[in-house]
Design a protein around this motif. Structure first.
Motif, short mmCIF file in Angstrom:
data_model
loop_
_atom_site.label_atom_id
_atom_site.label_comp_id
_atom_site.label_asym_id
_atom_site.label_seq_id
_atom_site.Cartn_x
_atom_site.Cartn_y
_atom_site.Cartn_z
N SER A 133 0.82 -1.22 0.00
CA SER A 133 0.00 0.00 0.00
C SER A 133 0.86 1.26 0.00
N LEU A 134 1.98 1.22 0.70
CA LEU A 134 2.91 2.35 0.67
C LEU A 134 3.42 2.59 -0.74
N LEU A 135 3.70 1.51 -1.46
CA LEU A 135 4.19 1.64 -2.83
C LEU A 135 3.07 2.02 -3.80
N ASP A 136 1.85 1.55 -3.54
CA ASP A 136 0.70 1.99 -4.34
C ASP A 136 0.61 3.51 -4.32
N ALA A 137 0.76 4.08 -3.11
CA ALA A 137 0.62 5.52 -2.96
C ALA A 137 1.75 6.27 -3.65
N VAL A 138 2.94 5.68 -3.71
CA VAL A 138 4.04 6.29 -4.46
C VAL A 138 3.65 6.43 -5.92
N GLU A 139 3.12 5.37 -6.49
CA GLU A 139 2.74 5.41 -7.90
C GLU A 139 1.56 6.34 -8.14
N ASP A 140 0.56 6.29 -7.23
CA ASP A 140 -0.66 7.06 -7.44
C ASP A 140 -0.48 8.56 -7.21
N VAL A 141 0.34 8.92 -6.23
CA VAL A 141 0.47 10.33 -5.82
C VAL A 141 1.77 10.95 -6.30
N LEU A 142 2.86 10.21 -6.22
CA LEU A 142 4.17 10.76 -6.58
C LEU A 142 4.54 10.46 -8.02
N GLY A 143 3.80 9.58 -8.69
CA GLY A 143 4.00 9.33 -10.10
C GLY A 143 5.27 8.59 -10.45
N VAL A 144 5.76 7.75 -9.52
CA VAL A 144 7.00 7.00 -9.74
C VAL A 144 6.68 5.52 -9.59
N SER A 145 7.18 4.72 -10.52
CA SER A 145 6.96 3.28 -10.45
C SER A 145 7.72 2.65 -9.29
N ARG A 146 7.10 1.69 -8.63
CA ARG A 146 7.76 1.01 -7.52
C ARG A 146 9.03 0.28 -7.97
N SER A 147 9.10 -0.05 -9.23
CA SER A 147 10.27 -0.76 -9.74
C SER A 147 11.53 0.10 -9.71
N GLN A 148 11.36 1.41 -9.58
CA GLN A 148 12.50 2.33 -9.54
C GLN A 148 13.02 2.58 -8.13
N LEU A 149 12.36 1.98 -7.13
CA LEU A 149 12.70 2.26 -5.74
C LEU A 149 13.50 1.12 -5.12
N ALA A 150 14.29 1.48 -4.11
CA ALA A 150 14.99 0.46 -3.33
C ALA A 150 13.97 -0.33 -2.53
N PRO A 151 14.25 -1.59 -2.22
CA PRO A 151 13.32 -2.39 -1.41
C PRO A 151 13.03 -1.71 -0.08
N LEU A 152 11.78 -1.79 0.36
CA LEU A 152 11.40 -1.20 1.63
C LEU A 152 11.99 -2.01 2.79
N ASP A 153 12.51 -1.31 3.79
CA ASP A 153 12.96 -1.95 5.03
C ASP A 153 12.02 -1.48 6.13
N LEU A 154 11.00 -2.28 6.41
CA LEU A 154 9.94 -1.87 7.32
C LEU A 154 10.10 -2.40 8.73
N ALA A 155 11.05 -3.28 8.98
CA ALA A 155 11.19 -3.91 10.29
C ALA A 155 11.56 -2.88 11.36
N GLY A 156 10.60 -2.54 12.20
CA GLY A 156 10.85 -1.57 13.26
C GLY A 156 10.83 -0.13 12.80
N ALA A 157 10.52 0.11 11.53
CA ALA A 157 10.52 1.48 11.00
C ALA A 157 9.26 2.23 11.43
N THR A 158 9.32 3.55 11.37
CA THR A 158 8.12 4.37 11.54
C THR A 158 7.64 4.81 10.16
N ASP A 159 6.34 4.99 10.03
CA ASP A 159 5.81 5.45 8.76
C ASP A 159 6.39 6.80 8.37
N ALA A 160 6.64 7.65 9.37
CA ALA A 160 7.23 8.96 9.07
C ALA A 160 8.61 8.80 8.44
N GLY A 161 9.40 7.86 8.95
CA GLY A 161 10.72 7.61 8.38
C GLY A 161 10.64 7.01 6.99
#
Length: 250
Positions: free
Chosen positions: A44-72
């Motif tokens: 869902s975080l990556l969906d929002a990147v594509e929908d709002v920021l206009g960038v494909s998820r394939s262009q992004l580094a893998p998400l590291d969500l373990a213990g992360a905050t959404d703000a970070g």
């Protein structure tokens, strides 16, 4: 001099108030501790990147969500896509993320689940006066609510700290403590607070407020790896309800 009879002495003794022990404040992480959303949160975080920021998820580094905050996570995604953290755009991004999260959690293909022992443990803790239950999570508040409601866990927790309170997870503990103290009237000493989480960042977060951490190997990290970070206790999962209640409350 008045003589106090044994009967009178017993009555006087009965009138002396006995101070009850302070309840423990138990602060639960969500993802990897209470539930596995089957990747719905990250997707869902990556969906929002594509929908709002206009960038494909394939262009992004893998998400590291373990213990992360959404703000970070938002800061990292905005940096990768060349966007400033402008309030209006961030709000649009988060609104879209929450919409997509609801959709994914309720889609026919959803594969998420509660983790072993969670429901039984929460049901038992809720009946015990010695336990006040709260949240300490990197999810933004509404994201946490959406996830908890999906598994009907939202009624178990008094309040908490969330990923929109601070970007640094180590700063979240005091938010949860203050909010729950305001509800219960209890003054929790650090030794009365236990954080239950599944990552080294949960262990560090507990340590930052002088609390203890019960680490569980139900997320990205196995129990053996978590034990290397010296938590107070480390378990494979939360399935032994009676044993865990005894650990947490005695």
């Amino acid at each position: 001099m008045a003589v106090v009879s044994p009967t009178t002495a017993n009555v006087c003794q009965d009138l002396i108030p006995v101070k009850s022990p302070m309840p423990r404040l138990l602060l639960f992480d969500i993802d990897g501790t209470l539930m596995d959303t089957g990747g719905a949160g990250g997707a869902s975080l990556l969906d929002a990147v594509e929908d709002v920021l206009g960038v494909s998820r394939s262009q992004l580094a893998p998400l590291d969500l373990a213990g992360a905050t959404d703000a970070g996570v938002v800061r990292s995604l905005f940096s990768q896509t060349g966007h400033d953290l402008q309030d209006t755009l961030v709000n649009q991004y988060l609104a879209r993320y929450l919409t997509r999260l609801r959709e994914r959690l309720h889609h026919d293909s959803f594969t998420g689940r509660l983790l072993p022992g969670v429901e039984s443990l929460l049901l038992q803790l809720r009946t015990l006066a010695q336990a006040d239950l709260g949240l300490l999570t990197g999810n933004v508040r509404e994201g946490a609510n959406i996830k908890l409601q999906r598994f009907q866990l939202d009624s178990f927790f008094l309040e908490g700290a969330f990923g929109d309170d601070a970007e640094d997870r180590n700063l979240l503990g005091p938010f949860a403590t203050r909010r729950i103290q305001a509800i219960t009237g209890h003054e929790y000493a650090p030794e009365d607070i236990i954080v239950i989480g599944d990552t080294p960042k949960d262990i560090a977060c507990a340590r930052a407020i002088g609390a203890r951490c019960l680490a569980v190997g139900t997320g990205t990290f196995q129990a053996a790896a978590l034990a290397g970070h010296s938590p107070w206790q480390c378990l494979e999962d939360l399935s032994e309800t009676d044993r865990i209640c005894d650990l947490l409350l005695n």
